[in-house]
Design an enzyme around this catalytic site. Sequence first.
Site, PDB file in Angstrom:
ATOM      1  N   ASP A 109      63.108 -46.979 -13.063  1.00  0.00           N
ATOM      2  CA  ASP A 109      62.596 -46.064 -12.057  1.00  0.00           C
ATOM      3  C   ASP A 109      61.556 -46.832 -11.245  1.00  0.00           C
ATOM      4  OD1 ASP A 109      61.767 -43.559 -10.803  1.00  0.00           O
ATOM      5  OD2 ASP A 109      60.025 -43.657 -12.134  1.00  0.00           O
ATOM      6  N   ASP A 111      58.821 -45.143  -8.836  1.00  0.00           N
ATOM      7  CA  ASP A 111      57.520 -44.495  -8.657  1.00  0.00           C
ATOM      8  C   ASP A 111      56.756 -44.332  -9.963  1.00  0.00           C
ATOM      9  OD1 ASP A 111      58.407 -44.362  -6.101  1.00  0.00           O
ATOM     10  OD2 ASP A 111      58.635 -42.192  -6.029  1.00  0.00           O
TER      11      ASP A 111
END
Length: 355
Positions: A109, A111
């Site tokens: 991922d 963020d």
Amino acid sequence: MSSNDARGGWDFDAIGTPEDFLSSWSASRGNLRRFFEDHAAAPINEESQRQAGEAAATQAVAAIYDMDLNDFHAGVDAVAGAIESAGAIHVSTPDPDVPQDVGAAAFFDVDNTLIQGSSLIVFAQGLFRKKFFTFKEILPVVWKQAKFKLTGSENADDVSRGREQALEFIKGRSVSELVELCEEIVDKRMTDKMWPGTKQLADMHIAAGHQVWLVSATPVQLAQILAQRLGFTGAIGTVAEAKDGVFTGRLVGDILHGPGKRHAVAALASIEKLDLARCTAYSDSINDLPMLSMVGTAVAINPDSKLRKEAEARGWEVRDFRSLRKAARAYGLPALATAAFSLTGWRIRQKLRKE
């Protein structure tokens, strides 16, 4: 001995020569086949073939990835959109001196896992600087960023609304214009927001010959440029539809958030022949539980409270690189400030004594 006995029980005087019998039998078989094809089991036409193939694919996808075929199709659309955006499935070439461990991959991922804060917010700020929208239109985005910084976690509704806003902002703009902006954002606004610990984990996978992929709700162009700069294999992100080099304002496939990431990873694993049991996924958010749950190894990076609890319950590794934030929670900001001033004063006194 009768002719019947001499010929194995067949009365060839009644039915003719063996050749006559075979001809008659073949004709009978042909008639019987035509009867079944015409009445009992009609020939498979194009529509029937499509239905049969879809049924087989549905069973296969359910057995391998435990998901609905429509969800898998959405993942395929996302991966296909990423390939079209980059012009190739991979944005970086692996080091020829590193033996490749075929079938193994790591999914990151972006963020708060790879970079601090929200890439969507940085993207929106970049759009604002280039006058893609007005200050009034960006106010809701600023509010979402404030919530993200305060809570350390993302809200699914905020992400969905942010995606809709971004699609509307870029509608009618050229793809080349957006790519140029994304390059500027990555080079000037994102590289200095990297979590060094997460980058080291990604580099370890690369050194082991694993594929490394970014899987993010951020626009695919931004994710791919970031992956290219870091030497990762590739990136899957939210894909905005474009025709004749201009964005239409519509979405291709899923928004890469929550279950959407799981669908895209399943499609990617099928295309790249990855063994998900030998793959690793990294995320900070409970929203990515579907992706984390589908791989052999899941690691919670800077996790929100819900993911931390889930990771501990499942025995997943937890890595938190937010040392200052952790210390602030444990001791309080006033205590940390006092300690910092005390340490500074001690160092000054030591320096004066040496002089």
